[in-house]
Design an enzyme around this catalytic site. Structure first.
Site: not given
Ligand code: GDG
Length: 406
Positions: A101, A308
């Site tokens: 990821h 990212d």
């Molecule tokens: C890894 C990789 C890759 C955030 N705050 C809240 C909340 N979130 C959710 C967001 C989003 C998720 O968390 C974060 O996803 P990201 O993709 O931005 O980042 P990582 O956690 O680092 O994920 C990344 C991912 O895996 C998938 O392959 O894209 O690059 O690092 O969905 O919405 N959700 C809720 N409340 C919050 O306060 N419900």
């Protein structure tokens, strides 16, 4: 075993030493920073690495008892790179796929991490390795060729009679789910309170786990630059940064939290006025409908990670917009999502002036340009949603299995 709908979860305990060495240690203090090109933050220890291998073997022993001969095995993320090798050692011949990821760095970067050659070798025990972007796939292929001497054959790599396919499968989101909750979210208490609190101010939103890869202090400083360069905008915008606390047992995350608080305090103290706080900062987690509603309220999203794998927030923001009046996404060129979301204002997060100017341009952008940019992004997002992603990976994995059998 825990049943949740159609899914059965097999859970097992780890000891506190396992958690420390495997999860907080090698996975999150060595692998995570290295994979995100932050070699200066990477803290390798032999004990942690041994813990990482030990826990992967523990998982493999438990899993091997549950897997049937015809099952496809799909392994997720950097905590589990040695899992296929451990399963093979136990005699499993199933097709095993792995999805990574986070970014896969250039071989010169990964090579700084002790143990990285072993990790590359264990990658070869997967039949299929999925990464987020073509650049990640290219980096991994180069690593396997340069470090191990693997031989490239079309999309596969061969080594000592084993064959592994490395391919990009950019992860998607539940686009229609996000569209629907976002459209209904105005009635939510937190969303409606935010509407009242904003008054006529425009909302700029950021949502990131509190992680140094996400560039949170850097984007606060870029926003500060925007306010300094555009004094007429003071009091007319509010930047809401939602940053749920993450990995708080890892020392680097405590240091980041302190750095963010210091930057936040400095900016709000020096530029704020009675009745206006430039940056609102919250570290709680909000339900998904609240996030979707806040995305839709915000004419600008600031998604500026230093590095990212993909970044789902960027995709969620686009999906949550009102098609008749969409907001503008400002997106780091170092997020995997930048390869797909070409209608965003793409920026280098290391250049605070460039980000500040993008904030200015986003706030001034014509309705026509906003709609054109958004329309160019939403179609591909819908076509490549999370169901497409899972199906594409599993189809390829099943194909690998058929080829190996035939
Ligand atoms: C890894 C990789 C890759 C955030 N705050 C809240 C909340 N979130 C959710 C967001 C989003 C998720 O968390 C974060 O996803 P990201 O993709 O931005 O980042 P990582 O956690 O680092 O994920 C990344 C991912 O895996 C998938 O392959 O894209 O690059 O690092 O969905 O919405 N959700 C809720 N409340 C919050 O306060 N419900």
């Amino acid at each position: 075993m825990v049943d949740k709908g159609r899914i059965q979860y097999a859970l097992m305990d780890l000891t506190s030493l396992d958690r420390q060495e495997y999860y907080n240690g090698f996975a999150n203090r060595a692998l995570w920073p290295t994979m995100h090109y932050r070699v200066g933050l990477s803290d390798f220890s032999r004990a942690d690495y041994a813990g990482y291998l030990r826990v992967n073997h523990t998982f493999a022993s438990a899993l091997a008892k549950l897997v049937c001969p015809s099952d496809l095995v799909w392994v997720h993320d950097y905590h589990l790179i040695p899992l296929a090798a451990a399963l093979r050692a136990l005699g499993l011949t199933n097709a095993i796929g792995y999805f990574h990821h986070i970014p896969w760095p250039a071989p010169e970067v990964l090579g700084t991490l002790p143990g990285s050659t072993d990790l590359l070798r264990s990658i070869m025990d997967f039949n299929l390795v999925g990464v987020q972007t073509d650049r990640d796939a290219d980096n991994l292929r180069r690593g396997l060729i340069q470090e191990l001497g693997a031989i490239p054959q079309k999309s596969d790599l061969d080594l000592d009679g084993e064959s592994t396919c490395v391919k990009s499968f950019p992860i998607g989101i539940d686009v229609s789910g996000f569209e629907q909750v976002a459209a209904r979210a105005r009635s939510n208490r937190i969303v409606s309170q935010t509407i009242v609190g904003l008054g006529s101010r425009k909302l700029i939103i950021g949502v990131d786990r509190l992680d140094y890869s996400k560039g949170i202090p850097e984007k606060m400083e870029a926003y500060e630059r925007f306010l300094v360069n555009n004094p007429d905008q003071r009091g007319r915008v509010t930047f809401l940064q939602i940053a749920p606390t993450s990995r708080s047992e890892v020392p680097e995350y405590g240091a980041l939290s302190r750095a963010v608080n210091e930057t936040l305090g400095r900016i709000n103290g020096s530029l704020g006025e009675p009745g206006w706080v430039p940056i609102q900062y919250v570290t709680s987690t909000y339900p998904r409908p609240v996030l979707a509603g806040l995305y839709r309220l915000a004419p600008v999203a600031l998604v500026t990670p230093m590095r990212d794998g993909m970044n789902l927030v960027a995709k969620e923001y686009v999906a949550a917009q009102d098609p008749t009046d969409p907001g503008v996404l400002i997106l780091s060129k170092f997020a995997g999502a930048a390869q797909q979301l070409t209608g965003a204002l793409i920026v280098n997060p290391n250049d605070k002036l460039e980000v500040a100017e993008a904030i200015h341009d986003a706030l001034q952008m014509s309705h026509e340009e906003r709609v054109t940019r958004w329309q160019g992004m939403i179609g591909p997002l819908q076509d490549h949603d999370v169901s497409w992603w899972a199906a594409a990976f599993l189809r390829e994995l099943a194909g690998q299995k058929a080829r190996a059998a035939g």
